[in-house]
Design a protein around this motif. Structure first.
Motif, PDB file in Angstrom:
ATOM      1  N   VAL A   7       0.863  -1.558   0.138  1.00 15.59           N
ATOM      2  CA  VAL A   7      -0.036  -0.055   0.273  1.00 15.59           C
ATOM      3  C   VAL A   7       0.868   1.344   0.150  1.00 15.59           C
ATOM      4  N   CYS A   8       0.379   2.551  -0.508  1.00 11.94           N
ATOM      5  CA  CYS A   8       1.824   3.369  -0.724  1.00 11.94           C
ATOM      6  C   CYS A   8       0.126   4.993  -1.067  1.00 11.94           C
ATOM      7  N   GLU A   9       0.843   5.960  -0.537  1.00  6.57           N
ATOM      8  CA  GLU A   9       0.067   7.110  -0.134  1.00  6.57           C
ATOM      9  C   GLU A   9      -0.677   7.082  -1.604  1.00  6.57           C
ATOM     10  N   ALA A  20     -18.501   7.326   3.481  1.00 10.34           N
ATOM     11  CA  ALA A  20     -17.602   7.914   2.460  1.00 10.34           C
ATOM     12  C   ALA A  20     -16.530   7.043   2.019  1.00 10.34           C
ATOM     13  N   PRO A  21     -15.507   7.197   1.327  1.00 13.13           N
ATOM     14  CA  PRO A  21     -14.366   6.796   1.325  1.00 13.13           C
ATOM     15  C   PRO A  21     -13.030   7.525   0.945  1.00 13.13           C
ATOM     16  N   ASP A  22     -11.915   7.547   1.575  1.00 15.59           N
ATOM     17  CA  ASP A  22     -10.984   9.151   2.177  1.00 15.59           C
ATOM     18  C   ASP A  22     -10.167   7.683   1.785  1.00 15.59           C
ATOM     19  N   THR A  23      -8.803   8.700   1.264  1.00  8.76           N
ATOM     20  CA  THR A  23      -7.704   8.569   0.687  1.00  8.76           C
ATOM     21  C   THR A  23      -6.736   8.347   2.256  1.00  8.76           C
ATOM     22  N   LEU A  24      -5.559   7.730   1.947  1.00  7.47           N
ATOM     23  CA  LEU A  24      -4.235   7.655   2.842  1.00  7.47           C
ATOM     24  C   LEU A  24      -3.297   8.143   2.536  1.00  7.47           C
ATOM     25  N   LYS A  25      -2.933   8.876   4.342  1.00  2.00           N
ATOM     26  CA  LYS A  25      -1.695   9.564   3.241  1.00  2.00           C
ATOM     27  C   LYS A  25      -1.054   9.571   4.714  1.00  2.00           C
ATOM     28  N   VAL A  26       0.187   9.367   4.137  1.00  2.00           N
ATOM     29  CA  VAL A  26       2.067   8.391   4.406  1.00  2.00           C
ATOM     30  C   VAL A  26       1.712   9.519   5.383  1.00  2.00           C
ATOM     31  N   LYS A  27       2.579   9.701   6.694  1.00  2.00           N
ATOM     32  CA  LYS A  27       2.858  10.922   7.740  1.00  2.00           C
ATOM     33  C   LYS A  27       4.104  10.984   8.432  1.00  2.00           C
ATOM     34  N   THR A  28       4.299   9.334   8.906  1.00  2.00           N
ATOM     35  CA  THR A  28       5.755   8.743   9.207  1.00  2.00           C
ATOM     36  C   THR A  28       7.075   8.847   8.715  1.00  2.00           C
ATOM     37  N   GLN A  29       6.643   8.584   7.793  1.00  2.03           N
ATOM     38  CA  GLN A  29       8.333   8.826   6.526  1.00  2.03           C
ATOM     39  C   GLN A  29       8.561   9.757   5.536  1.00  2.03           C
ATOM     40  N   THR A  30       9.241   9.903   4.813  1.00  3.41           N
ATOM     41  CA  THR A  30       9.960  10.572   3.877  1.00  3.41           C
ATOM     42  C   THR A  30      10.702  10.586   2.698  1.00  3.41           C
ATOM     43  N   LYS A  38      10.061   8.090 -10.955  1.00  2.00           N
ATOM     44  CA  LYS A  38      10.211   9.372 -10.320  1.00  2.00           C
ATOM     45  C   LYS A  38      10.468   9.372  -8.768  1.00  2.00           C
ATOM     46  N   GLY A  39      10.603   8.272  -7.847  1.00  2.00           N
ATOM     47  CA  GLY A  39      10.307   7.972  -6.821  1.00  2.00           C
ATOM     48  C   GLY A  39      10.121   9.768  -5.872  1.00  2.00           C
ATOM     49  N   LYS A  40       8.567  10.428  -6.154  1.00  2.00           N
ATOM     50  CA  LYS A  40       8.457  11.784  -5.798  1.00  2.00           C
ATOM     51  C   LYS A  40       6.882  11.318  -5.216  1.00  2.00           C
ATOM     52  N   SER A  41       6.570  10.756  -5.711  1.00  2.75           N
ATOM     53  CA  SER A  41       5.078  10.980  -5.196  1.00  2.75           C
ATOM     54  C   SER A  41       3.894   9.582  -3.855  1.00  2.75           C
ATOM     55  N   LYS A  42       5.071   8.059  -4.283  1.00 10.25           N
ATOM     56  CA  LYS A  42       4.242   7.253  -3.738  1.00 10.25           C
ATOM     57  C   LYS A  42       4.530   6.750  -2.561  1.00 10.25           C
ATOM     58  N   LEU A  43       4.983   7.198  -1.318  1.00 16.22           N
ATOM     59  CA  LEU A  43       5.662   7.210  -0.131  1.00 16.22           C
ATOM     60  C   LEU A  43       4.848   5.646   0.177  1.00 16.22           C
ATOM     61  N   THR A  44       5.663   4.968   0.750  1.00 14.21           N
ATOM     62  CA  THR A  44       5.397   3.696   1.247  1.00 14.21           C
ATOM     63  C   THR A  44       4.568   3.538   2.614  1.00 14.21           C
ATOM     64  N   ALA A  45       2.834   3.382   3.531  1.00 13.54           N
ATOM     65  CA  ALA A  45       2.996   3.274   3.876  1.00 13.54           C
ATOM     66  C   ALA A  45       2.851   2.040   4.782  1.00 13.54           C
ATOM     67  N   THR A  46       3.369   2.399   6.470  1.00 12.15           N
ATOM     68  CA  THR A  46       3.517   0.881   7.140  1.00 12.15           C
ATOM     69  C   THR A  46       2.930   1.272   8.605  1.00 12.15           C
ATOM     70  N   HIS A  47       2.587   0.096   9.173  1.00 15.15           N
ATOM     71  CA  HIS A  47       1.157   0.244  10.526  1.00 15.15           C
ATOM     72  C   HIS A  47       1.517   1.562  11.643  1.00 15.15           C
ATOM     73  N   LYS A  48       2.816   2.222  10.836  1.00 13.01           N
ATOM     74  CA  LYS A  48       3.088   3.326  12.007  1.00 13.01           C
ATOM     75  C   LYS A  48       2.325   4.754  11.835  1.00 13.01           C
ATOM     76  N   ASP A  49       1.831   4.491  10.542  1.00 14.40           N
ATOM     77  CA  ASP A  49       0.394   5.366   9.685  1.00 14.40           C
ATOM     78  C   ASP A  49      -0.210   5.217  10.668  1.00 14.40           C
ATOM     79  N   ILE A  50      -0.736   5.802  11.939  1.00 13.74           N
ATOM     80  CA  ILE A  50      -2.040   5.999  12.924  1.00 13.74           C
ATOM     81  C   ILE A  50      -2.379   7.635  13.178  1.00 13.74           C
ATOM     82  N   GLY A  51      -3.571   7.936  13.834  1.00 14.58           N
ATOM     83  CA  GLY A  51      -4.179   8.940  14.018  1.00 14.58           C
ATOM     84  C   GLY A  51      -5.135   8.838  13.284  1.00 14.58           C
ATOM     85  N   GLN A  52      -5.014  10.357  12.735  1.00 14.21           N
ATOM     86  CA  GLN A  52      -5.355  11.108  11.707  1.00 14.21           C
ATOM     87  C   GLN A  52      -4.516  10.894  10.197  1.00 14.21           C
TER      88      GLN A  52
END
Length: 156
Positions: A7-9, A20-30, A38-52
């Motif tokens: 899964v990615c951002e 309604a659905p919503d879109t996942l945002k990766v906030k725990t790594q960059t 191009k390695g600019k927009s699809k960050l890998t999502a992890t189990h650390k992406d919690i909260g809002q």
């Protein structure tokens, strides 16, 4: 057994109690990207992406809150890729069959309905293609064809 994607951002998620659905945002790594040439927009999502961790911060109205506005607060993710750990946040990558527990619902009610990865055609894909097959699929496409049958396309 079918293939399970990372899964990615940009992944689409939904809650079984929301409307309604919503879109996942990766906030725990960059630094760790997948499915992005191009390695600019699809960050890998992890189990650390919690909260809002969603773009709109809502799944519409919430059945658990008498149809008042949903305000998801993810407390944990299940069904992770347990053989990989990202150095940046010590996170285990999410898989398309991962589920999240919401603080409001108290259960693994958030699921991923689209992993966020997309297919991108690269120059290498074109170079590895068979020109005769491409011409049969799309005769209007004008390509330089060598005797080898491989496509030769100048810089794209």
């Amino acid at each position: 057994m079918s293939e399970v994607h990372l899964v990615c951002e940009g992944a689409t998620c939904k809650c079984q109690f929301g409307t309604a659905p919503d879109t996942l945002k990766v906030k725990t790594q960059t630094k760790r990207f997948i499915n992005d040439t191009k390695g600019k927009s699809k960050l890998t999502a992890t189990h650390k992406d919690i909260g809002q961790t969603f773009e709109k911060k809502t799944f519409g109205s919430c059945a658990k809150m008498n149809n008042n506005p949903c305000k998801p607060a993810i407390t944990k993710w299940e069904n992770l890729h347990d053989k990989v750990t990202l150095k940046d946040n010590n996170g285990k990558p999410l898989l398309e069959n991962s589920k999240a527990t919401c603080a409001v619902a108290g259960s693994a009610c958030v699921e991923i309905i689209n992993h966020g990865q997309i297919t991108e055609v690269t120059q290498q894909n074109i170079q590895n293609s068979n020109a005769q097959i491409i011409k049969a699929i799309n005769p209007a496409l004008s390509l330089n064809i060598e005797d080898t049958g491989l496509l030769q396309i100048p810089n794209m």
